[in-house]
Design an enzyme around this catalytic site. Structure first.
Site, PDB file in Angstrom:
ATOM      1  N   SER A 274       0.802  -1.221   0.000  1.00 33.59           N
ATOM      2  CA  SER A 274       0.000   0.000   0.000  1.00 33.59           C
ATOM      3  C   SER A 274       0.833   1.270   0.000  1.00 33.59           C
ATOM      4  CB  SER A 274      -0.938   0.003   1.210  1.00 33.59           C
ATOM      5  OG  SER A 274      -0.213  -0.177   2.415  1.00 33.59           O
TER       6      SER A 274
ATOM      7  N   GLY B 124      -2.055  -4.334   0.908  1.00 29.40           N
ATOM      8  CA  GLY B 124      -2.208  -5.571   1.671  1.00 29.40           C
ATOM      9  C   GLY B 124      -1.263  -6.673   1.280  1.00 29.40           C
TER      10      GLY B 124
ATOM     11  N   ASN C 228       3.597  -5.747   5.642  1.00 26.75           N
ATOM     12  CA  ASN C 228       2.440  -6.558   6.019  1.00 26.75           C
ATOM     13  C   ASN C 228       2.860  -7.880   6.667  1.00 26.75           C
ATOM     14  OD1 ASN C 228       0.160  -4.883   5.193  1.00 26.75           O
ATOM     15  ND2 ASN C 228       0.966  -5.142   3.127  1.00 26.75           N
TER      16      ASN C 228
ATOM     17  N   ASP D 127      -4.602   6.695  10.239  1.00 21.96           N
ATOM     18  CA  ASP D 127      -4.362   5.336  10.740  1.00 21.96           C
ATOM     19  C   ASP D 127      -2.981   5.168  11.363  1.00 21.96           C
ATOM     20  OD1 ASP D 127      -2.645   5.219   8.540  1.00 21.96           O
ATOM     21  OD2 ASP D 127      -3.903   3.860   7.390  1.00 21.96           O
TER      22      ASP D 127
ATOM     23  N   HIS E 295       0.026   4.724   7.191  1.00 21.95           N
ATOM     24  CA  HIS E 295       0.232   5.133   5.803  1.00 21.95           C
ATOM     25  C   HIS E 295       0.635   6.606   5.713  1.00 21.95           C
ATOM     26  CE1 HIS E 295      -2.392   1.562   5.383  1.00 21.95           C
ATOM     27  NE2 HIS E 295      -1.580   1.315   4.372  1.00 21.95           N
TER      28      HIS E 295
END
Length: 211
Positions: free
Chosen positions: A37, A74, A102, A183, A186
């Protein structure tokens, strides 16, 4: 028309015809960002995502390059290994492998992550693609033993395949609220700009070494 004028016109025409030839003779070398991402530009418009910002930084440095994004939100290193052959197109000169975040979030065994990255690097090297391995620094909340094993993955793979190592893709950005989205994981547009500025000289050097 005098012979001198005729010669001058011929020279101008010849120069005009030669100019496009010389411009196209040196094609733009392709840089592919194989990642998750972060490289896909999660939560950002395409113009603010890492491929576009890295393109701008390489242009500023005078590198004759075309940046392609191959990020999938992801994605783990296993996902990258499964798709590397078609995500990194045949005309790629340098690939920035920016995977592992991830894996870290999912607590995947470091040995598996290392094996996946090793597989990605081996396939790209077999194709003659130059490699930049982008690492990550685990946060302090991760257990010390796991963090040490995870952190060692990237230099180990880079050494094994004689790739360029960029130790921390999120250097200067991770855990900086002003540079990340809500979040906390990111980067926002400002954070991506920081990443691009740090990464661009490394990519430019990798491209230059392939001349």
């Amino acid at each position: 028309m005098s012979s001198t004028s005729s010669l001058t016109r011929r020279a101008l025409v010849a120069a005009a015809l030669a100019a496009p030839t010389s411009a196209f003779a040196q094609r733009r070398r392709v840089v592919t960002l194989l990642g998750d991402s972060i490289t896909a530009g999660y939560g950002l418009p395409a113009s603010a995502a890492l491929p576009a910002r890295l393109q701008a930084e390489l242009d500023r440095l005078g590198a004759n390059a075309l940046v392609r994004g191959a990020g999938v939100s992801g994605d783990t290193t296993a996902g990258g290994l499964a798709r590397v052959d078609f995500s990194v197109q045949k005309d790629t000169d340098v690939c920035v492998v920016a995977l592992g975040g991830n894996d870290l979030l999912q607590g995947i065994e470091p040995a598996r992550t290392r094996a996946n990255l090793d597989g990605i690097a081996a396939r790209l090297k077999a194709r003659g693609v130059g490699l930049v391995i982008a690492g990550l620094q685990p946060p302090s909340i991760v257990g010390r033993s796991y963090a040490a094993e995870f952190q060692a993955i990237f230099p180990t793979v880079a050494r094994a395949h004689r790739a360029v190592l960029y130790p921390d893709l999120l250097a200067g950005v991770a855990r900086q609220p002003a540079l990340n989205q809500r979040d906390g994981f990111h980067p926002n547009a400002q954070g991506v700009a920081v990443i691009a500025r740090g990464l661009a000289p490394v990519v430019a050097k990798a491209l230059a070494s392939r001349r």
